[in-house]
Design a protein around this motif. Structure first.
Motif, PDB file in Angstrom:
ATOM      1  N   ASP A   1      24.673  16.641   3.494  1.00 30.00           N
ATOM      2  CA  ASP A   1      23.782  17.328   4.444  1.00 30.00           C
ATOM      3  C   ASP A   1      22.364  17.488   3.906  1.00 30.00           C
ATOM      4  O   ASP A   1      21.503  18.049   4.593  1.00 30.00           O
TER       5      ASP A   1
ATOM      6  N   SER B   1      24.153  27.468   9.858  1.00 33.44           N
ATOM      7  CA  SER B   1      23.714  27.215   8.487  1.00 33.44           C
ATOM      8  C   SER B   1      22.212  27.457   8.286  1.00 33.44           C
ATOM      9  O   SER B   1      21.680  27.144   7.223  1.00 33.44           O
TER      10      SER B   1
ATOM     11  N   ASN C   1      20.593  22.515   9.164  1.00 33.72           N
ATOM     12  CA  ASN C   1      20.021  22.302  10.492  1.00 33.72           C
ATOM     13  C   ASN C   1      20.845  22.924  11.611  1.00 33.72           C
ATOM     14  O   ASN C   1      20.333  23.151  12.706  1.00 33.72           O
ATOM     15  N   GLU C   2      22.131  23.184  11.365  1.00 32.24           N
ATOM     16  CA  GLU C   2      22.980  23.779  12.390  1.00 32.24           C
ATOM     17  C   GLU C   2      22.715  25.278  12.480  1.00 32.24           C
ATOM     18  O   GLU C   2      22.275  25.906  11.517  1.00 32.24           O
TER      19      GLU C   2
END
Length: 384
Positions: free
Chosen positions: A104, A44, A40-41
């Motif tokens: 994650d 990434s 989600n970042e």
């Protein structure tokens, strides 16, 4: 457990010492490529690739990771923007590596390389050499030199560049490839489309497509070495639960910009106020000017190879930042009036070029061009 931790710590010490202290793998050791699904970042969004080395005889299960960076780096954001941020090869225990992806909720897949003992040892020696303090850092480039391309390159080197990459011919550009991952994040997609230049519209070769971890995984799956498959079939190490992270269409930049543009045009058409017109125009000229300054900075003052030319400069003109400070005056200076005239025609030309050549300008920005054309016309009329 203490013995295992001691062995891993000692092994990592050997890695940081010197290539003269080589790590000898047993004949049953395996080396596999790990592919991690997108997160989600921002960093990434496109997934990740690592190299796992398992040697039960030496109680070893570690992952080499070319995608490590340090937020504490002095001038982190400035170096990142200029393409001068050092990334580095790191090494960690596989159990810790996997637990972070489980936390994650990102899937992890594995492909074991079909290499003989000599080739596996050579690949391990290359990894140890890369891990030396003098060698582990490199200048990260998102499209051409990243955690995925580094893995591709070291596999090729360990096999004497004898890999045959087998894939159907593709006409996908770098933009097409990026959009496969950015569709769920339309605002990030718009931002990246705005700052990356037209070179990103060029067709990516089969080898170039492997800057994306998923594409490296699929190309490895069909690759051949000495007439045999390069890797064993893909195995699922961890399957994350499905998540719906897509952004509703009514929150997309295209819809938001279109609705705001229509509403503002209707407002300015109904309320014939010079003060209101300038109060609305000034923030937009400041915003487009700032974006224009960013584009110029990325084009001419960074190491990024895909920034120039950038046709978004037709609407995001850095001179707008200067013009904005004069728009509030009762009467527009003649030079600002002349600038608005030139800027207006640049906008019109840019709009027409989009239909003729389809440059790397996102759909949402076409709405901004229409809005800025309207503002230029109204401002020139009010300045007479």
């Amino acid at each position: 457990m203490k013995t295992k931790l001691f062995i891993i710590s000692f092994f990592l010490f050997l890695l940081t010492a010197s290539t003269s202290a080589s790590v000898k793998l047993s004949k049953d050791a395996t080396i596999s490529i790990l592919t991690c699904s997108p997160g989600n970042e921002l960093y990434s969004l496109f997934g990740h690739t690592g190299i796992r080395v398992v040697d039960k005889a030496n109680d070893m299960d570690i992952v080499f990771n070319y995608g490590t960076f340090d937020f504490a780096t002095q001038g982190f954001y400035f170096k990142f923007a200029r393409g001068l941020l050092p990334y580095q090869l790191s090494c960690s225990e596989f159990r810790r590596f996997l637990s972070s992806y489980i936390y994650d909720e990102r899937s992890v897949y594995s492909q074991t390389l079909n290499l003989d003992s000599i080739q596996k040892q050579y690949l391990m020696d290359l990894l140890v050499e890369n891990y030396e303090p003098a060698n582990r850092e490199y200048l990260y480039n998102f499209l051409y030199d990243n955690c995925s391309t580094r893995v591709r390159d070291i596999i090729e080197k360990s096999t004497g560049n004898q890999i045959t990459w087998i894939a159907q011919p593709s006409t996908k550009s770098f933009w097409n490839l990026l959009d496969e991952y950015l569709g769920r994040s339309p605002w990030i997609q718009w931002g990246i489309h705005t700052i990356l230049g037209s070179p990103a519209t060029s067709t990516a070769t089969i080898r170039e497509q492997m800057f994306l971890p998923d594409y490296l995984m699929y190309r490895l799956d069909s690759a051949a070495y000495n007439g045999t498959p390069l890797v064993q079939p893909i195995e699922t190490v961890y399957e994350a639960p499905e998540q719906d992270l897509s952004t509703p269409w009514y929150f997309s930049p295209l819809f938001v910009f279109a609705i705001c543009t229509i509403a503002l045009i209707l407002l300015l058409q109904k309320v014939k106020s010079r003060r209101l017109l300038k109060a609305i125009a000034i923030p937009f000229f400041i915003a487009t000017g700032i974006i224009g300054c960013l584009i110029v900075f990325l084009c001419f003052f960074t190491k990024h190879p895909t920034m120039f030319p950038n046709f978004n400069a037709f609407w995001a003109n850095p001179l707008n930042l200067i013009a904005a400070f004069f728009l509030g005056k009762r009467t527009l200076p003649w030079i600002i009036n002349k600038y608005l005239f030139i800027y207006l025609y640049l906008l019109i030309i840019g709009f027409l070029l989009w239909f003729l050549f389809v440059p790397a300008v996102p759909y949402a920005s076409m709405v901004i061009m229409v809005w800025m054309i309207y503002l230029c016309i109204r401002l020139r009329q009010s300045g007479k």
